[in-house]
Design a protein around this motif. Structure first.
Motif, PDB file in Angstrom:
ATOM      1  N   GLU A  81      36.566  38.932 143.209  1.00 19.10           N
ATOM      2  CA  GLU A  81      36.992  38.532 141.862  1.00 19.10           C
ATOM      3  C   GLU A  81      35.817  38.572 140.892  1.00 19.10           C
ATOM      4  N   GLN A  82      36.096  38.982 139.648  1.00 22.11           N
ATOM      5  CA  GLN A  82      35.067  39.131 138.625  1.00 22.11           C
ATOM      6  C   GLN A  82      35.526  38.468 137.327  1.00 22.11           C
ATOM      7  N   PHE A  83      34.691  37.584 136.824  1.00 23.18           N
ATOM      8  CA  PHE A  83      34.946  36.936 135.537  1.00 23.18           C
ATOM      9  C   PHE A  83      33.691  37.052 134.676  1.00 23.18           C
ATOM     10  N   ARG A  84      33.778  36.581 133.432  1.00 23.85           N
ATOM     11  CA  ARG A  84      32.623  36.623 132.552  1.00 23.85           C
ATOM     12  C   ARG A  84      32.727  35.517 131.507  1.00 23.85           C
ATOM     13  N   ARG A  85      31.605  35.236 130.870  1.00 25.65           N
ATOM     14  CA  ARG A  85      31.530  34.297 129.762  1.00 25.65           C
ATOM     15  C   ARG A  85      30.385  34.730 128.858  1.00 25.65           C
ATOM     16  N   THR A  86      30.317  34.156 127.668  1.00 27.01           N
ATOM     17  CA  THR A  86      29.187  34.418 126.769  1.00 27.01           C
ATOM     18  C   THR A  86      28.430  33.130 126.492  1.00 27.01           C
ATOM     19  N   ASN A  87      27.171  33.292 126.173  1.00 27.98           N
ATOM     20  CA  ASN A  87      26.315  32.186 125.755  1.00 27.98           C
ATOM     21  C   ASN A  87      25.408  32.727 124.651  1.00 27.98           C
ATOM     22  N   TRP A  88      24.828  31.844 123.841  1.00 28.71           N
ATOM     23  CA  TRP A  88      24.006  32.337 122.743  1.00 28.71           C
ATOM     24  C   TRP A  88      22.861  31.392 122.424  1.00 28.71           C
ATOM     25  N   THR A  89      21.835  31.959 121.811  1.00 32.49           N
ATOM     26  CA  THR A  89      20.737  31.207 121.227  1.00 32.49           C
ATOM     27  C   THR A  89      20.136  32.097 120.136  1.00 32.49           C
ATOM     28  N   MET A  90      18.903  31.814 119.720  1.00 35.39           N
ATOM     29  CA  MET A  90      18.239  32.667 118.732  1.00 35.39           C
ATOM     30  C   MET A  90      16.806  32.923 119.179  1.00 35.39           C
ATOM     31  N   THR A  91      16.285  34.078 118.763  1.00 34.66           N
ATOM     32  CA  THR A  91      14.959  34.509 119.179  1.00 34.66           C
ATOM     33  C   THR A  91      14.228  35.113 117.989  1.00 34.66           C
ATOM     34  N   VAL A  92      12.948  34.813 117.874  1.00 37.97           N
ATOM     35  CA  VAL A  92      12.119  35.427 116.838  1.00 37.97           C
ATOM     36  C   VAL A  92      11.562  36.740 117.384  1.00 37.97           C
ATOM     37  N   GLY A  93      11.860  37.837 116.715  1.00 38.95           N
ATOM     38  CA  GLY A  93      11.419  39.144 117.170  1.00 38.95           C
ATOM     39  C   GLY A  93      12.340  39.701 118.239  1.00 38.95           C
ATOM     40  N   ARG A  94      12.199  40.994 118.501  1.00 39.43           N
ATOM     41  CA  ARG A  94      13.006  41.622 119.538  1.00 39.43           C
ATOM     42  C   ARG A  94      12.319  41.410 120.884  1.00 39.43           C
ATOM     43  N   ARG A  95      12.408  40.180 121.367  1.00 39.66           N
ATOM     44  CA  ARG A  95      11.733  39.783 122.604  1.00 39.66           C
ATOM     45  C   ARG A  95      12.757  39.209 123.561  1.00 39.66           C
ATOM     46  N   LEU A  96      12.917  39.834 124.710  1.00 44.81           N
ATOM     47  CA  LEU A  96      13.871  39.342 125.706  1.00 44.81           C
ATOM     48  C   LEU A  96      13.254  38.291 126.621  1.00 44.81           C
ATOM     49  N   ASP A  97      11.955  38.395 126.884  1.00 45.82           N
ATOM     50  CA  ASP A  97      11.304  37.440 127.774  1.00 45.82           C
ATOM     51  C   ASP A  97      10.861  36.217 126.987  1.00 45.82           C
ATOM     52  N   THR A  98      11.761  35.245 126.902  1.00 45.71           N
ATOM     53  CA  THR A  98      11.395  33.960 126.313  1.00 45.71           C
ATOM     54  C   THR A  98      11.509  32.875 127.387  1.00 45.71           C
ATOM     55  N   SER A  99      10.929  33.161 128.530  1.00 47.65           N
ATOM     56  CA  SER A  99      10.892  32.198 129.628  1.00 47.65           C
ATOM     57  C   SER A  99       9.910  31.078 129.296  1.00 47.65           C
ATOM     58  N   THR A 100      10.056  29.959 129.980  1.00 52.58           N
ATOM     59  CA  THR A 100       9.129  28.850 129.728  1.00 52.58           C
ATOM     60  C   THR A 100       7.705  29.218 130.140  1.00 52.58           C
ATOM     61  N   GLU A 101       7.555  30.146 131.087  1.00 49.56           N
ATOM     62  CA  GLU A 101       6.217  30.568 131.510  1.00 49.56           C
ATOM     63  C   GLU A 101       5.444  31.218 130.371  1.00 49.56           C
ATOM     64  N   THR A 102       6.148  31.870 129.462  1.00 54.08           N
ATOM     65  CA  THR A 102       5.468  32.588 128.369  1.00 54.08           C
ATOM     66  C   THR A 102       5.592  31.852 127.041  1.00 54.08           C
ATOM     67  N   TYR A 103       5.952  30.585 127.075  1.00 52.56           N
ATOM     68  CA  TYR A 103       6.158  29.820 125.833  1.00 52.56           C
ATOM     69  C   TYR A 103       4.987  29.919 124.858  1.00 52.56           C
ATOM     70  N   PRO A 104       3.715  29.865 125.310  1.00 51.79           N
ATOM     71  CA  PRO A 104       2.610  29.959 124.345  1.00 51.79           C
ATOM     72  C   PRO A 104       2.620  31.250 123.532  1.00 51.79           C
ATOM     73  N   GLU A 105       3.287  32.293 124.035  1.00 51.07           N
ATOM     74  CA  GLU A 105       3.315  33.576 123.340  1.00 51.07           C
ATOM     75  C   GLU A 105       4.369  33.616 122.236  1.00 51.07           C
ATOM     76  N   TRP A 106       5.459  32.860 122.397  1.00 55.38           N
ATOM     77  CA  TRP A 106       6.552  32.945 121.428  1.00 55.38           C
ATOM     78  C   TRP A 106       6.939  31.609 120.809  1.00 55.38           C
ATOM     79  N   GLY A 107       6.567  30.511 121.441  1.00 52.77           N
ATOM     80  CA  GLY A 107       6.960  29.199 120.944  1.00 52.77           C
ATOM     81  C   GLY A 107       6.479  28.895 119.534  1.00 52.77           C
ATOM     82  N   PRO A 108       5.204  29.204 119.201  1.00 54.63           N
ATOM     83  CA  PRO A 108       4.718  28.878 117.843  1.00 54.63           C
ATOM     84  C   PRO A 108       5.508  29.553 116.723  1.00 54.63           C
TER      85      PRO A 108
END
Length: 336
Positions: free
Chosen positions: A217-244
Motif C-alpha cells: 500500500e502507498q499513501f502520501r501527505r504534504t508538509n511545509w516550511t520556509m527556507t532562505v535561498g535555494r538550499r535543501l540541506d537545512t539540517s540542524t548539523e549545518t545550522y551555523p551556515e543558514w540559521g543567521p
C-alpha cells in the motif's frame, strides 16, 4: 474575493517549476493534520498538476544529486543502516526501480529475471546489471546506490513492539532536524517536539494508521516550511551556515527572490516483502516571487502566514520574518 487567472493562457508561459509545484494550501489558514491520501493521484492546481507518479524527476535532478553527493562526502552519517535493515533496503530497491521505469519509460528501464536485474538510466548514461540481494553486485552500498537515482530522501521504519523505529535511511535534505540524532528513536519520540500534535492526538492517530498499512500500500501527505535561498540541506548539523539568515531576511530588499516556500511530498509505503515502512521525502522550493505569479497562491499563502499561531511559526523557524513575507504577498507588489 478570490483571485483567479486564465489557466490555459498561463500554462503556456509559466515555467515547469511553477506548473509542477505541489502548492499545499487549500484554505487561508493552516493547522497540523495527518492530511494523508492515496499516492499516485494526479492533483490539478490553478496552473498545472503534480503527484501522478511515485518518483518525480524534474529539471533539478542532476543539481540535487550532485548536492547530495557533496553532503555525503562531508558528512557520511547522513546515511545509516542498522544491520537488521539490510533486507528492507533491498526491498526498497525492488519497489522503486520498477516504478521509476514504468513512470519514465523514455529514460529508464528495469528488467528482472529471477534475482538477475538490469537497470538503465539514460539521464546518467547508466546501464547496470546486478543481483537482487547481493550487496557486492552494486558499485556501492545498496542504500547509497538508491540515493544516486532518486531526489527523495529515504527513511525506513522497522515495525516491532507495536510501534515503529527509525532504523535506516539516507537523509541529506532535512528541514531543521537531524537524521543522525533520530536514528533508533520511535515514531512518537521523533515527533515529540512538534507543537500541538500531542494534544490533538495527531501523532497517535498517524501511528495507528501507518501500522495498519498492508504490504504494497502507498499513501502520501504534504508538509511545509520556509527556507532562505535555494538550499535543501537545512539540517540542524549545518545550522551555523543558514540559521543567521532568518534574522536578516525580513529587511533584505531582495526578500521575494531569496525567501522560498519549501514543500515536502512525503510518500508512505509498506514494503511488500520486509513489512518495513518506507518514507520518501521529496522537497520542493519556490521563491515568493514565483508564488506571486499565481494570484490565488499569493493570496492564500499571505493569509496563511498572517494567521499562523505563534507557537507553530516558532517551531517552523519563520516567526522572525513571516510578517514581512505576508505583508509583501498581500501588498500585490512585484519583486525587484
Amino acid at each position: 474575493m478570490s483571485i483567479t487567472i486564465d489557466k490555459d493562457s498561463e500554462l503556456a508561459v509559466l515555467p515547469e517549476r511553477i506548473r509542477k509545484f505541489p502548492f499545499p494550501f487549500a484554505n487561508d489558514f493552516y493547522r497540523y493534520s495527518a492530511n494523508v491520501e492515496p499516492a499516485n493521484k494526479d492533483v490539478a492546481t490553478e496552473v498545472g498538476n503534480w503527484g501522478a507518479g511515485l518518483i518525480d524527476i524534474d529539471e533539478f535532478y542532476h543539481e540535487e544529486l550532485a548536492d547530495r553527493e557533496a553532503i555525503l562526502k562531508r558528512d557520511p552519517s547522513r546515511m545509516q543502516v542498522l544491520p537488521h535493515m539490510r533486507t528492507a533496503v533491498w526491498d526498497s530497491i525492488a519497489t522503486l526501480l520498477p516504478s521509476m521505469a514504468a513512470e519514465n519509460p523514455e529514460i529508464m528501464s528495469f528488467q528482472r529475471d529471477g534475482d538477475t536485474c538490469r537497470w538503465q538510466n539514460s539521464l546518467q548514461s547508466l546501464d547496470l546489471e546486478f543481483t537482487m540481494g547481493d550487496d557486492d553486485s552494486l558499485p556501492m552500498e545498496p542504500m547509497r546506490f538508491l540515493g544516486t537515482q532518486i531526489q527523495d530522501d529515504i527513511v525506513l521504519l522497522d515495525v516491532r513492539e507495536n510501534t515503529m523505529w527509525l532504523d535506516a535511511g539516507l537523509v541529506t535534505f532535512a528541514a531543521d532536524w537531524s537524521f543522525g540524532f533520530d536514528v533508533g528513536m520511535t515514531f512518537a519520540e521523533i515527533h515529540g517536539p512538534v507543537p500541538r500534535v500531542k494534544e490533538e492526538n495527531i501523532v497517535s492517530r498517524a501511528e495507528k494508521f501507518l501500522l495498519r498499512l498492508q504490504p504494497g500500500e502507498q499513501f502520501r501527505r504534504t508538509n511545509w516550511t520556509m527556507t532562505v535561498g535555494r538550499r535543501l540541506d537545512t539540517s540542524t548539523e549545518t545550522y551555523p551556515e543558514w540559521g543567521p539568515d532568518r534574522g536578516t531576511i525580513a529587511d533584505d530588499p531582495d526578500m521575494p527572490n531569496k525567501l522560498h516556500l519549501r514543500v515536502e511530498v512525503q510518500h508512505l509505503i509498506r514494503l511488500p516483502h520486509s513489512g518495513v515502512l518506507m518514507f520518501l521525502i521529496r522537497s520542493y522550493l519556490l521563491p515568493l516571487s514565483d508564488i506571486a505569479k499565481v494570484p490565488s497562491w499569493r493570496e492564500k499563502f499571505g493569509h496563511v502566514l498572517a494567521e499562523l499561531p505563534d507557537d507553530m511559526a516558532e517551531y517552523k523557524g519563520i516567526i522572525r520574518y513571516r510578517k514581512a513575507a505576508s505583508d509583501w504577498l498581500l501588498s500585490g507588489k512585484s519583486a525587484a
